[in-house]
Design an enzyme around this catalytic site. Sequence first.
Site, mmCIF file in Angstrom:
data_model
loop_
_atom_site.group_PDB
_atom_site.id
_atom_site.type_symbol
_atom_site.label_atom_id
_atom_site.label_comp_id
_atom_site.label_asym_id
_atom_site.label_seq_id
_atom_site.Cartn_x
_atom_site.Cartn_y
_atom_site.Cartn_z
ATOM 1 N N LYS A 1 0.834 -1.213 0.000
ATOM 2 C CA LYS A 1 0.000 0.000 0.000
ATOM 3 C C LYS A 1 0.866 1.260 0.000
ATOM 4 C CE LYS A 1 -2.410 -0.986 3.743
ATOM 5 N NZ LYS A 1 -1.865 -2.293 4.163
ATOM 6 N N ARG B 1 -9.858 0.556 8.867
ATOM 7 C CA ARG B 1 -9.468 -0.813 9.206
ATOM 8 C C ARG B 1 -10.570 -1.573 9.930
ATOM 9 N NH1 ARG B 1 -3.569 0.220 9.188
ATOM 10 N NH2 ARG B 1 -2.410 -1.710 9.491
ATOM 11 N N ARG C 1 11.380 -6.750 5.229
ATOM 12 C CA ARG C 1 11.277 -5.352 5.663
ATOM 13 C C ARG C 1 11.796 -5.223 7.092
ATOM 14 N NH1 ARG C 1 5.465 -2.578 4.839
ATOM 15 N NH2 ARG C 1 5.085 -3.048 7.015
ATOM 16 N N ARG D 1 10.888 -0.559 12.273
ATOM 17 C CA ARG D 1 9.567 -0.855 12.842
ATOM 18 C C ARG D 1 9.622 -2.120 13.693
ATOM 19 N NH1 ARG D 1 4.705 -0.252 8.598
ATOM 20 N NH2 ARG D 1 3.744 -1.417 10.279
ATOM 21 N N ARG E 1 -0.758 -9.513 13.073
ATOM 22 C CA ARG E 1 -1.258 -8.421 12.218
ATOM 23 C C ARG E 1 -2.062 -8.988 11.044
ATOM 24 N NH1 ARG E 1 4.120 -5.799 10.923
ATOM 25 N NH2 ARG E 1 2.983 -4.391 9.559
#
Length: 190
Positions: free
Chosen positions: A14, A89, A128, A134, A146
């Site tokens: 996204k 969400r 990532r 993060r 998640r």
Amino acid sequence: MLNLVLFGPPGSGKGTQAEFLKKNYQLVHISTGDMLRKEIQEKTELGLAAKSLMDKGILVSDEIMIGMINSILEKNNSAKGIIFDGFPRTLAQAQSLDNLLTSKNTKIYKCLMLEVSEAELKKRLALRGATSSRPDDRDEKVIANRIQVYRSQTFPVAEYYNQQQKLIKIQGEGSIASISAHLKTAIDKQ
Ligand code: AMP
């Protein structure tokens, strides 16, 4: 206004595609995840409250998120359009967003859903995690949580937009450029 919801699970691309859309259509990009991380960095009260939830991969409350979107919309009244990335969400967030936009005489034009297999998502997020700062990308259990939260709380939002005939599914695997091209075709189609 060209208001778009960029929808999909964590790791579906996204953020990457939002950058393309922002440049291509001169839109304002609103990422609620980025906004929350900024609050954490600035050590605000909201940031401190959100951090413990985000580190576990749990959603921040609808009330906080809707308040946040309300204030950012106020600041972007004259935008050509907005890309919503990571919001809504939950169904409650989707309904509140519709109400907020209606009160500003505008609406969501399309919801673009990036579809990526679970194996590919886990691979991308782990990759990532190796390079990003993060914390929620660095722990396999948090990543799995998640994805689970997406399935149970967020995925129903796709049906909400489907009922409004605004949902378009886009294959989210392949080259970044080909995915961007598919998004563009979907947006430009009347
Ligand atoms: P993201 O960067 O979009 O993956 O978001 C990172 C984390 O921020 C999520 O796992 C949630 O804890 C929180 N978050 C971001 N956007 C929302 C939202 N719209 N509603 C609730 N929590 C959110």
